[in-house]
Write an enzyme that holds these catalytic residues in place. Structure first.
Site, mmCIF file in Angstrom:
data_model
loop_
_atom_site.group_PDB
_atom_site.id
_atom_site.type_symbol
_atom_site.label_atom_id
_atom_site.label_comp_id
_atom_site.label_asym_id
_atom_site.label_seq_id
_atom_site.Cartn_x
_atom_site.Cartn_y
_atom_site.Cartn_z
ATOM 1 N N HIS A 258 0.831 -1.226 -0.062
ATOM 2 C CA HIS A 258 0.045 -0.162 -0.044
ATOM 3 C C HIS A 258 0.846 1.180 0.030
ATOM 4 O O HIS A 258 2.032 1.095 0.431
ATOM 5 C CB HIS A 258 -0.888 -0.209 1.252
ATOM 6 C CG HIS A 258 -1.827 0.922 1.303
ATOM 7 N ND1 HIS A 258 -1.473 2.328 1.882
ATOM 8 C CD2 HIS A 258 -3.258 1.054 1.190
ATOM 9 C CE1 HIS A 258 -2.886 2.910 2.043
ATOM 10 N NE2 HIS A 258 -3.592 2.293 1.402
ATOM 11 N N ASP B 247 3.292 -4.631 7.996
ATOM 12 C CA ASP B 247 1.940 -3.982 8.105
ATOM 13 C C ASP B 247 0.770 -5.068 8.139
ATOM 14 O O ASP B 247 0.498 -5.646 7.245
ATOM 15 C CB ASP B 247 1.932 -2.989 6.482
ATOM 16 C CG ASP B 247 0.760 -2.468 6.406
ATOM 17 O OD1 ASP B 247 -0.203 -2.771 7.261
ATOM 18 O OD2 ASP B 247 0.467 -1.751 5.352
ATOM 19 N N LYS C 160 -10.416 -1.525 10.619
ATOM 20 C CA LYS C 160 -10.697 -2.550 9.863
ATOM 21 C C LYS C 160 -10.984 -3.778 10.664
ATOM 22 O O LYS C 160 -11.280 -5.076 10.088
ATOM 23 C CB LYS C 160 -9.247 -2.757 8.905
ATOM 24 C CG LYS C 160 -8.764 -1.714 8.287
ATOM 25 C CD LYS C 160 -8.046 -1.967 6.945
ATOM 26 C CE LYS C 160 -7.335 -1.085 6.405
ATOM 27 N NZ LYS C 160 -8.134 -0.265 5.238
ATOM 28 N N CYS D 235 -4.563 2.528 -3.647
ATOM 29 C CA CYS D 235 -3.687 3.119 -3.179
ATOM 30 C C CYS D 235 -2.415 1.865 -3.279
ATOM 31 O O CYS D 235 -1.564 1.775 -2.009
ATOM 32 C CB CYS D 235 -3.627 3.422 -1.626
ATOM 33 S SG CYS D 235 -4.816 4.272 -1.181
HETATM 34 N N1 7TS Z 1 -1.656 -0.820 4.752
HETATM 35 C C1 7TS Z 1 -2.557 -1.705 4.091
HETATM 36 C C2 7TS Z 1 -2.241 -2.798 3.571
HETATM 37 C C3 7TS Z 1 -3.928 -1.164 3.972
HETATM 38 O O1 7TS Z 1 -4.591 -1.856 3.216
HETATM 39 C C4 7TS Z 1 -4.133 0.142 4.353
HETATM 40 C C5 7TS Z 1 -5.628 0.795 4.208
HETATM 41 C C6 7TS Z 1 -3.289 1.094 5.016
HETATM 42 C C7 7TS Z 1 -1.997 0.279 5.069
HETATM 43 C C8 7TS Z 1 -3.334 2.392 5.427
HETATM 44 O O2 7TS Z 1 -4.463 2.362 6.532
HETATM 45 P P1 7TS Z 1 -4.846 3.535 7.236
HETATM 46 O O3 7TS Z 1 -6.025 2.937 8.390
HETATM 47 O O4 7TS Z 1 -3.828 4.210 7.829
HETATM 48 O O5 7TS Z 1 -5.505 4.287 6.287
HETATM 49 N N2 7TS Z 1 -6.097 0.091 2.762
HETATM 50 C C9 7TS Z 1 -7.381 0.753 2.262
HETATM 51 C C10 7TS Z 1 -7.795 0.047 1.346
HETATM 52 O O6 7TS Z 1 -7.529 -0.833 0.864
HETATM 53 N N3 7TS Z 1 -8.973 0.856 0.749
HETATM 54 O O7 7TS Z 1 -9.062 1.850 1.602
HETATM 55 C C11 7TS Z 1 -7.945 1.758 2.495
#
Ligand code: 7TS
Length: 404
Positions: A121, A198, A224, A362
């Protein structure tokens, strides 16, 4: 017994209609929905004991502090960290990664190497690029194959005595690939490199044991995992957290402040400057309680059934291509249909009450690898059903007819 209909009753949002149709929520990889049990904890906090923590002698402040610190212990137990202070509350995965990347600024120099994977990501790419720009370290990438799996022989070749850090997601958000992090951690350690995993996409589906993994850092977001947005955690081994300097300065993170010199508080407070997301932390603990009551083995078993069923039904559609066909994957299906733009399909599905995500998720390097602008991504959680998948398939076929 796993009873999906009973579980669905816990999620008030699943009763609503979108565009006149019952909501089918297949955008769980972006954020999960929140059960009433967690909503109740949030309402209870603001109704009964909202106060700032770690600073008041009054009862409300004590109650809030106790609940917040107890939630930290729940998180510690869930991930099997050795100590509660190895769990740092953050605003989420992105914040956790930036905290570590920032901390490594003083620990790296020109000639050092950092390895990331092709499946990351953007939040696990950009902070490391910024770190490289600050330190002169070099970023290397573990490549992927057509199935969306990392090529481990290439990883082995990238590793050398200059490798200081390896960053990889446990599960890819765009493709659902479960990465062999055990192998990656062991190999990275053999050259003395630290590993950050991650866990944004793994924590909703499995229960990582940070001690068994022997991982140095593990990060995730509560939103999540049936928790609220704006809160997450950084697990770090005590020795690493002691080595990293604080990320932000402010209240709560100090031992003593004078204009001549400031000393920092110990763990975990060194990394928790300012008033945190108190309610969010408490609700994070409640979300883990909720998921653990259902049980991660049950969750994984059921979600694997949804994945197999959804994949089978989708593959019956002509010209539909699934991206991410790794042997080990979770309940995420990324696909395209012929040359139809994903956005057009997503828009029509929304009109039929179905939420999917479209775009590059992303993870632009993955899209570049497949030479596509993006995909349609359906991601399932334990509260989804086969009947919802059936309705989704009918709606998708309609959308394809309209757009062909
Ligand atoms: N790493 C991974 C693997 C992710 O899927 C996401 C968010 C993040 C980092 C960042 O997480 P945050 O909570 O700090 O934003 N992924 C997604 C997605 O797949 N669609 O929207 C957000």
């Amino acid at each position: 017994m796993f009873d999906v209909q009973k579980i669905r009753k816990d999620f008030p949002i699943l009763n609503r209609k979108v565009n006149g149709k019952p909501l089918i929520y297949f955008d769980n990889a972006a954020t999960s929905q929140t059960p009433q049990q967690v909503i109740d904890v949030i309402v209870d906090y603001y109704t009964n004991y909202n106060a700032n923590i770690h600073r008041g002698v009054h009862s409300l402040s004590q109650e809030a502090t106790d609940a917040y610190e107890q939630a930290r212990i729940k998180i510690q137990k869930h991930f099997n960290a050795k100590q509660p202070y190895e769990i740092i509350y953050t605003a989420g995965t992105t914040h956790s990664i930036n905290l570590v990347a920032n901390g490594f600024t003083s620990l790296l120099q020109k000639g050092d190497e950092i390895i990331v994977s092709a499946l990351e990501h953007h939040s696990n790419i950009v902070p490391w690029q910024m770190l490289c720009a600050r330190t002169g370290a070099e970023l290397k990438v573990i490549p992927m194959n057509e199935d969306g799996e990392l090529i481990l022989s290439d990883f082995d070749e990238l590793l050398n005595k200059n490798t200081k850090l390896v960053f990889v997601n446990h599960i890819s958000n765009a493709l659902g690939t479960i990465n062999p992090i055990e192998y990656i951690i062991e190999k990275a350690h053999s050259v003395g490199a630290a590993v950050l995993v991650d866990g944004a996409q793994s924590c909703p589906h499995l229960k990582p044991d940070v001690q068994a993994l022997d991982v140095d850092f593990y990060v995730c977001s509560a939103h999540k995992i049936c928790g609220p947005t704006g809160v997450g955690m950084l697990y770090g081994k005590e020795e690493w957290l002691n080595k990293l300097p604080p990320y932000q300065g402010g209240g709560e993170m100090i031992a003593e402040v004078t204009f001549e010199k400031t000393t920092y508080a110990g763990l975990p407070h060194k990394f928790e400057a300012g008033t945190p997301n108190i309610c969010g932390g408490i609700a994070f603990g409640a979300a883990l309680d909720y998921m653990n009551r259902i049980g991660f083995e049950q969750i994984a078993k059921y979600e694997n059934e949804l994945l197999a069923y959804g994949t089978e039904q989708l593959l019956k559609i002509e010209a539909l291509k699934i991206y991410g066909t790794a042997k080990e994957k979770t309940s995420v299906i990324s696909f395209n249909v012929g040359s139809i733009h994903p956005y057009d399909i997503g828009t029509i599905l929304d009109k039929m009450g179905i939420a999917v995500r479209t775009g590059h998720h992303c993870a632009q390097p993955i899209m570049d690898f497949y030479k596509i602008p993006g995909t349609i991504r359906a991601s399932f959680m334990f509260y989804n059903t086969k009947e919802e998948i059936d309705t989704f398939i009918v709606a998708l076929k309609k959308a394809i007819m309209m757009l062909s």
